[in-house]
Motif scaffolding. Structure first.
Motif: not given
Length: 906
Positions: A770-776
């Motif tokens: 989730t964190a990586i997806a939100a960053t991207q």
């Protein structure tokens, strides 16, 4: 008794023909009956005088019918008159002395259904007066006068126009009329003084009883009675017997009056039969019959008419007839005017013929009728009314419509038929042809009409065609079919299939021929080519030495046996044809084994059923069998068995086999090679384990030494060579780990397979990145249903999904709102297709497609790209017996499709 005013008499007698009727037939008076007052009758002065009543003051007087008539007889007479077209007969009226006197009547019915009875006194009444008149002289002075009167009476009786006989107390004849002698065929007998019973010995006891009762003062009469003579003849008579009185007022004997009404009775019976027949005909025919009187009042309305109108006949003014009975013009657009109604038209003009009108009832089917009508006249030639006959022509209209449609259909079919059609006269000249025929033979219609069919028929076919045509004309056949040849306009031959029928006129004379011509030139050429091909195939069949081709009948008996079969099995065609069964060249054990697989244990079957089932079984298509040669040796063959059918009926079987002895030897060699390869693969796996284990140990030692050196000599961090050694050591360790992982992927997979829920796996990975997806700025959509399971190793499935999902996030586009969408759908082959779709950077498959899943292959300048993920993922998918496909467009996105086995609870 009730007096009737003169105005009422004028109303009753207001019709001139009614007045004339009474004047002509009412010799002794008349009687009137009105249906609205059924318990009363009206009598005029003259009839009352004849009955012995004093004349009343009024012209016609109203009485209760029971005062003058027997009620039961009166009601029967009224019913009879309703059905009696003659409306004539006899009626008895009571006199002042309560005796009944008989009158003949003729009746007429008025428009208001009233009846007028014109009355004339019957002969019996005269006889009655005579019987009392004999006792007229009572004084001795008048004896001579009495004798004279008696002699006059006797002469009167003799000359009377009716049958009268006078008897004494012993029933001996005193006087008899000539009519009596004639009626009873006793003209040659002298009956005076003889007993009545002597003259007529056949008289029965009933008559003798009547005679005695009359001698005692009774009066007997009968309107009609059947009297059977001794010779068997039958007479119908009307009679009256009454006593006559002497001067002392004593009964001197009896007077009998009879009238032979046999002819009348026969005529009445015949009239009744005719009337009954006419009524039955009128009520049963499907022709509407309607009649009216001279004033247009309905007098006849038969059952068919009632059915069409849905109404009975009733008095309706002319102006209301159309509205009441639903009478319209033939088109049904408007109601008929009174003068247009066929019945009224026939009444006014005399005759109508085939006039069409439409009957539109309130309820029921609309009927179109054709009407014919004439006037009716009475016996004096005066107009008495009119009658019309109406024929329901609905069926004719429908038939005409069908004929019209049929003609249009035929015309359309003729002109636009895909086959040639033509109409020819009896001489064979073309009268009409369609476009298809013109296209078949190349002539225009105008050109063909100048020719006959003989002109374009091939000479070799003309004789047969003409013979068949003559048989058609002679009515020896209804139609004929033949194949023949026409000459095309360009001179080429056209093969056609010809069908010809003959149309005759209503006398049966030939009118014209109807021909249907189908171009079969292509079929003929194809047939010739087929024959050629069959010949070639037969040559191949007979010359093929490498393939065994055997055909059998439906019972399995060998019919044909080619050269290849002879060479393979050692039999000749002559040895096997219709002599050997197909089972003769097969192993019994093999046949038994295959039959056990095809039939249940208790199932009873014959060889044809076995062959039929094995020829249609997919499991036995091109299967390896064992043939048995003539010398008993065996050989392996690959055999194809095909059922030969014609019109869905089995005609036999075809067995095509090739010798696979050499193929079996090759298979055996390949099997040995496979065993060797499996052993070598096992050794390679062991080698990979040893190498990865030993290299991992050495790599770890090098890494530890480098770490120790860095601790002891920190300044080495800045040494370029030492830095390269450190990186090389790290890469070597990573490579060894990847090698070990790939080795582990392909070992011990089968024993760890289990159900993996795709939805839950995706959800878990979705939460972990989730964190990586939100960053991207990437949205992850899990569109997989919660019940979708695959067969696999959970760790592998998670690794595969994680790799593809993180790659989709990692290589997303910064120029648009990015997403990753996952869907799963079960396929027909038992696999689940998992689509992982993104709208990221995409991959140039033309450039990188072949090395997409290679080890250490990268396609983007991303700092974390190592080129190992897709390689490992592909190996994991294939280890799970799956496959992977990819579709990608640079700059638009990528879709990876992963196929894994579906997990079924069963």
């Amino acid at each position: 008794m009730q007096k009737v005013r003169v105005e009422e008499i004028s109303l009753i007698m207001r019709e001139p023909h009614a007045f004339e009727f009474v004047q002509k037939y009412g010799l002794h008076g008349f009687l009137i009956y009105k249906p609205e007052e059924p318990e009363h009758i009206w009598l005029n002065v003259q009839i009352l005088r004849n009955l012995g009543f004093p004349p009343p003051e009024s012209v016609v007087t109203k009485y209760k019918s029971a005062d003058f008539l027997k009620v039961s007889n009166w009601k029967s007479l009224l019913l009879k008159i309703e059905q009696d077209p003659e409306k004539s007969g006899q009626i008895r009226l009571k006199t002042l002395k309560n005796h009944f006197r008989k009158f003949s009547y003729k009746a007429i019915q008025l428009a208001d259904r009233s009846l007028i009875f014109a009355l004339e006194e019957s002969v019996q009444n005269i006889i009655q007066q005579l019987s009392y008149g004999i006792a007229g002289a009572v004084n001795s002075e008048e004896i001579s006068q009495m004798k004279k009167r008696f002699e006059l009476k006797r002469l009167f009786i003799e000359q009377a126009p009716s049958a009268i006989a006078m008897f004494d107390n012993n029933l001996k004849y005193i006087a008899v009329s000539k009519r009596w002698l004639k009626d009873y065929n006793i003209e040659n007998l002298d009956v005076i003084g003889k007993s009545h019973y002597e003259i007529f010995p056949e008289i029965g006891e009933n008559w003798k009883r009547i005679h005695q009762e009359c001698l005692s003062g009774a009066i007997h009469s009968m309107d009609e009675e059947c009297f059977v003579r001794a010779d068997g003849t039958t007479n119908w008579i009307t009679w009256e017997v009454r006593p006559w009185y002497n001067s002392e007022n004593r009964i001197g004997g009896i007077i009998m009056h009879t009238a032979d009404i046999t002819e009348i009775k026969n005529s009445q019976t015949e009239n009744y039969r005719k009337q009954e027949l006419m009524e039955k005909v009128l009520e049963s025919v499907e022709v509407g019959i309607v009649a009216c009187d001279a004033k247009g009042n309905l007098t006849l309305f038969n059952q068919a008419t009632k059915d069409w109108h849905g109404l009975p006949a009733r008095p309706v003014p002319k102006e209301e007839l159309s509205r009441h009975y639903g009478l319209y013009n033939a088109e049904g657009t408007r109601a008929l005017k009174p003068e247009e109604i066929p019945l009224i038209k026939a009444l006014n003009s005399g005759t109508i013929s085939n006039e069409l009108i439409k009957i539109r009832p309130v309820n029921g089917e609309e009927v179109t009728v054709s009407v014919n009508g004439v006037q009716l006249f009475d016996h004096e030639g005066k107009l008495d009314g009119a009658v019309v006959a109406m024929h329901n022509i609905n069926h004719r209209i429908k038939a005409e419509e069908k004929l019209r449609i049929s003609e249009q259909t035929f015309r359309g079919s003729f002109e636009h038929a895909a086959i040639g059609m033509a109409i020819l006269d009896i001489e064979g000249n073309w009268l009409k042809v369609n476009k298809s025929l013109c296209n078949i033979i190349g002539y225009t219609e105008k050109e063909l009409k100048k020719l006959s069919f003989q002109d374009i028929t091939h000479p070799d076919d003309l004789h047969t065609d003409l013979n068949l045509l003559n048989e058609l004309v002679a009515d020896e056949r209804k139609y004929y079919h033949m194949e023949k040849r026409y000459f095309h306009k360009d001179g080429s031959i056209v093969f056609i299939n010809l069908a010809v029928s003959l149309v005759r006129d209503h006398h049966g004379a030939p009118l014209h021929f109807v021909s249907q011509i189908t171009d079969i030139t292509k079929e003929k050429i194809a047939s010739q080519q087929l024959k050629q091909t069959l010949g070639e195939l037969e040559s191949i069949f007979n010359s093929s030495t490498q393939v065994s081709i055997i055909s059998t009948d439906s019972e399995g008996r060998i019919i044909s046996f080619n050269k290849g079969a002879e060479k393979m099995l050692g039999y000749s065609q002559k040895e096997v044809s219709q002599q050997l069964n197909i089972t003769s060249i097969h192993l019994n054990s093999e046949l038994e084994e295959f039959s056990n697989r095809l039939f249940a244990e208790a199932e009873i079957y014959e060889l044809p059923e076995f062959l039929e089932r094995i020829s249609t079984s997919k499991d036995f298509k091109n299967k390896d069998w064992t043939y048995v040669r003539k010398n008993g040796s065996e050989l392996p063959v690959q055999l194809a068995i095909t059922s030969i059918t014609e019109n869905n009926e089995n005609k036999g079987f075809l067995f095509m086999a090739i010798d696979i002895t050499n193929l079996k030897l090759v298979e055996e060699e390949l099997s040995n090679v496979m065993l060797i390869t499996q052993e070598q693969n096992a050794r390679l796996k062991n080698f990979a384990h040893i190498v990865s284990h030993n290299l991992r140990s050495h790599s770890s030692n090098i890494g530890m030494l480098l770490d120790l050196s860095m601790r002891d000599y920190p300044e080495l961090k800045n040494n370029e060579i030492f830095s390269h050694l450190t990186n090389a050591s790290g890469n070597l360790s990573e490579t060894i780990e990847h090698l070990n992982e790939v080795t582990l992927i392909n070992t011990a997979v089968e024993i760890n397979l289990e159900a993996v829920n795709l939805y839950k796996s995706v959800e878990n990975i979705k939460h972990s990145i989730t964190a990586i997806a939100a960053t991207q700025g990437v949205k992850i959509r899990n569109n997989i249903s919660e019940d979708k399971n695959v067969l696999g190793v959970p760790a592998y499935i998670d690794s595969i999904l994680l790799n593809f999902m993180t790659n989709a996030v990692k290589y997303s586009s910064s120029h648009r709102e990015s997403y990753v969408a996952l869907t799963a759908e079960k396929q027909d082959d038992g696999f689940v297709k998992i689509d992982i779709e993104d709208n990221g950077l995409g991959i140039d498959l033309k450039k990188h497609g072949r090395k997409l899943f290679g080890m250490y292959k990268t396609f983007h300048n991303h700092k974390d790209s190592r080129g190992i993920g897709l390689f490992i993922t592909k190996n994991q998918i294939e280890a799970l017996h799956g496959k992977i496909k990819v579709k990608s467009i640079p700059g638009q996105g990528t879709t990876f499709s992963i196929y894994l086995k579906s997990y079924e609870k069963s």
